[in-house]
Design an enzyme around this catalytic site. Structure first.
Site, mmCIF file in Angstrom:
data_model
loop_
_atom_site.group_PDB
_atom_site.id
_atom_site.type_symbol
_atom_site.label_atom_id
_atom_site.label_comp_id
_atom_site.label_asym_id
_atom_site.label_seq_id
_atom_site.Cartn_x
_atom_site.Cartn_y
_atom_site.Cartn_z
ATOM 1 N N ARG A 122 -16.802 18.979 12.594
ATOM 2 C CA ARG A 122 -17.441 19.906 11.659
ATOM 3 C C ARG A 122 -18.945 19.666 11.629
ATOM 4 O O ARG A 122 -19.496 19.164 10.658
ATOM 5 C CB ARG A 122 -16.778 19.790 10.302
ATOM 6 C CG ARG A 122 -15.414 20.440 10.419
ATOM 7 C CD ARG A 122 -14.852 20.890 9.173
ATOM 8 N NE ARG A 122 -13.986 22.030 9.407
ATOM 9 C CZ ARG A 122 -13.097 22.436 8.555
ATOM 10 N NH1 ARG A 122 -12.954 21.831 7.411
ATOM 11 N NH2 ARG A 122 -12.363 23.486 8.826
ATOM 12 N N GLN A 127 -19.791 25.283 14.482
ATOM 13 C CA GLN A 127 -19.284 26.160 13.425
ATOM 14 C C GLN A 127 -18.594 27.412 13.969
ATOM 15 O O GLN A 127 -17.555 27.831 13.464
ATOM 16 C CB GLN A 127 -20.427 26.555 12.506
ATOM 17 C CG GLN A 127 -20.124 26.190 11.080
ATOM 18 C CD GLN A 127 -21.361 26.181 10.201
ATOM 19 O OE1 GLN A 127 -22.464 26.504 10.636
ATOM 20 N NE2 GLN A 127 -21.167 25.817 8.964
ATOM 21 N N ASP A 130 -14.952 26.911 15.049
ATOM 22 C CA ASP A 130 -14.049 26.301 14.069
ATOM 23 C C ASP A 130 -12.865 27.211 13.761
ATOM 24 O O ASP A 130 -12.955 28.125 12.946
ATOM 25 C CB ASP A 130 -14.854 25.983 12.806
ATOM 26 C CG ASP A 130 -14.130 25.019 11.897
ATOM 27 O OD1 ASP A 130 -12.911 25.216 11.683
ATOM 28 O OD2 ASP A 130 -14.748 24.068 11.423
ATOM 29 N N SER A 133 -11.450 27.299 10.130
ATOM 30 C CA SER A 133 -12.177 28.194 9.234
ATOM 31 C C SER A 133 -11.802 29.646 9.484
ATOM 32 O O SER A 133 -11.478 30.375 8.554
ATOM 33 C CB SER A 133 -13.688 28.066 9.433
ATOM 34 O OG SER A 133 -14.104 26.806 9.052
ATOM 35 N N TYR A 230 -13.800 16.594 4.692
ATOM 36 C CA TYR A 230 -12.418 16.770 4.222
ATOM 37 C C TYR A 230 -12.144 15.915 2.991
ATOM 38 O O TYR A 230 -12.940 15.040 2.640
ATOM 39 C CB TYR A 230 -11.446 16.379 5.335
ATOM 40 C CG TYR A 230 -11.452 17.296 6.525
ATOM 41 C CD1 TYR A 230 -10.876 18.566 6.448
ATOM 42 C CD2 TYR A 230 -12.022 16.907 7.729
ATOM 43 C CE1 TYR A 230 -10.866 19.409 7.545
ATOM 44 C CE2 TYR A 230 -12.015 17.749 8.837
ATOM 45 C CZ TYR A 230 -11.436 18.999 8.737
ATOM 46 O OH TYR A 230 -11.429 19.832 9.821
#
Ligand code: NAD
Length: 379
Positions: A122, A127, A130, A133, A230
Site C-alpha cells: 500500500r 495505488q 490495488d 480497493s 491495516y
C-alpha cells in the site's frame, strides 16, 4: 513480443481480468493477447469486442495459456491448467494466498511464477494496482443496495399525508474501503448511519461522510493501525469492551454491514448470537467478511440464514455481482501492474525482481513459495 493469455473463469466467478480497452493498451505496448472464447461474456464483453481491440480468440483454456508469458486470471487457476503453461510463465490474479496452502503449493510446483494481487504493497505508486480497493469499493456499494432490497421497509424518512415513514438505521462495522463506500451509499439512500472501527484514522472519515462514529477509544485503539495501513488483531480485553458497546448499539439498528478484516487471519467475530437475538425482526446483517469466516457468529458463508426474523447474508462475491464495473477496474489494476513488467521500447518482458511491488506480490517462483509471509520458516 510479450504473449498474454487469459483463460475463462469458473462458473461462480463472473468477473474477468481483461477488457477490450486493456487489450488495446497491451497491444500498443507490444504484447499479443489471447483470450478463451466467451471468457468476458458475463461482464458483457463479446469475443468480437476483444477481436476488434486486437486480441486472438482461443477455443480452449489450454489454447489460451499454452504460449503465454503471462496469464491473467481473477481467481486461482487449477494446478492442471498451470501444468499446461510454459515453464517460467507468470500467473497474475487474486490468488487468495492465505488459504488452501496445499493447493497453492501444488500450483507453485508446476513451475510458474505466481503473483497475488491482494499482496500489493500500500504505497502511493501502487495505488492504481490495488485490487482490494477497487473490488471492496464496489462490494461496499452492492452490500447496501442488496440490504436495502432485502429490507421490507424504506430507508429514507418520508413525510406523507398518511403519516411519516421513519428513516432506517444503518450500522457499518469496519471502515476500510468497503465500509466507507457502504456509509456513503447508505447516506445517499437517506438512512441514519453510524459506523465503528479500531483504527483512529477512521473517526474523521466517518464524520466527514455525515455518519456517527462509535468506538472504544482507549490507548490500544490509538495504536491499532499497522505501518501498512491495516488493523492489528485486538486484545481480548479490548474485544470485551467493544462487544459491550456493540451490544448496546446494535439492538436498535435495521441494517448492519460488516466489513472488518485483518490480513492473513480469520475475520474478527464482532456480532454474537446474543446480539442477533436482541435485534428487531426484519433487520438485515450483510456480512462482507463471510469469505474469511464472517464477522457474525451465525454467518453461514455463501448462504442467507434467518435467525428469529433477522436475516444474515453471507454472500461470497459481492463485487462479482457488479461484474461489468468490477472487471473494468480489475483489468485496469492488472494493466498498470503489467506495464511495470513490459519494456515498451524493446517490446519485451523485463521483470525487475528487486522492485518493491514485484517482491511484494510474488508468491512463488521456480517451483517454490517465496513470499516471506507464506514461505515455510527455516527451523
Ligand atoms: P481491510 O479490508 O483489511 O479491513 C476493513 C476494515 O476493518 C479496516 O478499516 C479495519 O481497520 C477494520 N477492522 C479490523 N478489525 C476490526 C475490529 N476488530 N473491529 C472493527 N473494525 C475492524 O481494510 P481496507 O479496506 O483494505 O483498508 C485499510 C486501510 O488502507 C484504509 O485506511 C484504506 O484507506 C487504506 N488503503 C491505502 C491504500 C494505498 O495507500 N495504496 C490503498 C487502499 C487502502
Amino acid at each position: 513480443m510479450v504473449a498474454i493469455g487469459v483463460p475463462a473463469e469458473s462458473q461462480d466467478e463472473p468477473r474477468i481480468g481483461l477488457t477490450p480497452e486493456t487489450v488495446k493498451k497491451l497491444v500498443k505496448a507490444g504484447a499479443s493477447v489471447t483470450l478463451r472464447s466467451g471468457a468476458g461474456l458475463r461482464s458483457h464483453f463479446s469475443d468480437d469486442d476483444y477481436k476488434a481491440a486486437g486480441a486472438t480468440i482461443a477455443a480452449s483454456d489450454q489454447d489460451a495459456v499454452a504460449d503465454a508469458d503471462i496469464v491473467l486470471t481473477v481467481r486461482r487457476p487449477s494446478a492442471d491448467l498451470a501444468g499446461k503453461m510454459k515453464k517460467g510463465a507468470s500467473v497474475i490474479g487474486m490468488l487468495d494466498p492465505f488459504s488452501d496452502a496445499e493447493g497453492l503449493d501444488a500450483l507453485a510446483k508446476s513451475g510458474v511464477a505466481l503473483f497475488a494481487m491482494e499482496l500489493m504493497p500500500r504505497i502511493s505508486r501502487a495505488q492504481s494496482m490495488d485490487v482490494l480497493s477497487s473490488q471492496s469499493n464496489l462490494a461496499g456499494y452492492k452490500a447496501v443496495v442488496d440490504a436495502a432490497a432485502t429490507f421490507e421497509r424504506a430507508l429514507p424518512m418520508m413525510m406523507t399525508a398518511a403519516g411519516t415513514v421513519p428513516a432506517a438505521r444503518v450500522f457499518v462495522m469496519g471502515v476500510g474501503v468497503a465500509g466507507l463506500q457502504a456509509i456513503a451509499t447508505a447516506r445517499r439512500l437517506g438512512a441514519i448511519v453510524s459506523a465503528t472501527d479500531v483504527r483512529p484514522a477512521t473517526k474523521e472519515q466517518v464524520a466527514s461522510l455525515g455518519a456517527k462514529f462509535i468506538a472504544v477509544e482507549d490507548e490500544e485503539f490509538k495504536q491499532a493501525q499497522t505501518a501498512a495501513g491495516y488493523a492489528k488483531p485486538m486484545s481480548a480485553e479490548y474485544q470485551k469492551k467493544q462487544a459491550e458497546l456493540v451490544a448496546n448499539h446494535i439492538k436498535n439498528q435495521d441494517l448492519v454491514i460488516t466489513t472488518a478484516l485483518i490480513p492473513g487471519r480469520p475475520a474478527p467475530k464482532l456480532i454474537s448470537r446474543e446480539m442477533v437475538a436482541s435485534m428487531k425482526p426484519g433487520a438485515v446483517i450483510m456480512d462482507l467478511a463471510a469469505e474469511r469466516g464472517g464477522n457474525c457468529e451465525l454467518t453461514v458463508p455463501g448462504q442467507i440464514v434467518d435467525v428469529g426474523g433477522v436475516r444474515i447474508v453471507g454472500k461470497l462475491n459481492l463485487a462479482g455481482e457488479v461484474p461489468v464495473n468490477a472487471s473494468s477496474l480489475y483489468a485496469k489494476n492488472l494493466l498498470t501492474f503489467l506495464e511495470l513488467m513490459i519494456d515498451k521500447k524493446e517490446k519485451a518482458l523485463k521483470i525487475n525482481w528487486d522492485d518493491e511491488i514485484i517482491k511484494g506480490t510474488l508468491v512463488a517462483k521456480d517451483g517454490a513459495i517465496v513470499h516471506p509471509s507464506l514461505a515455510p520458516k527455516a527451523a
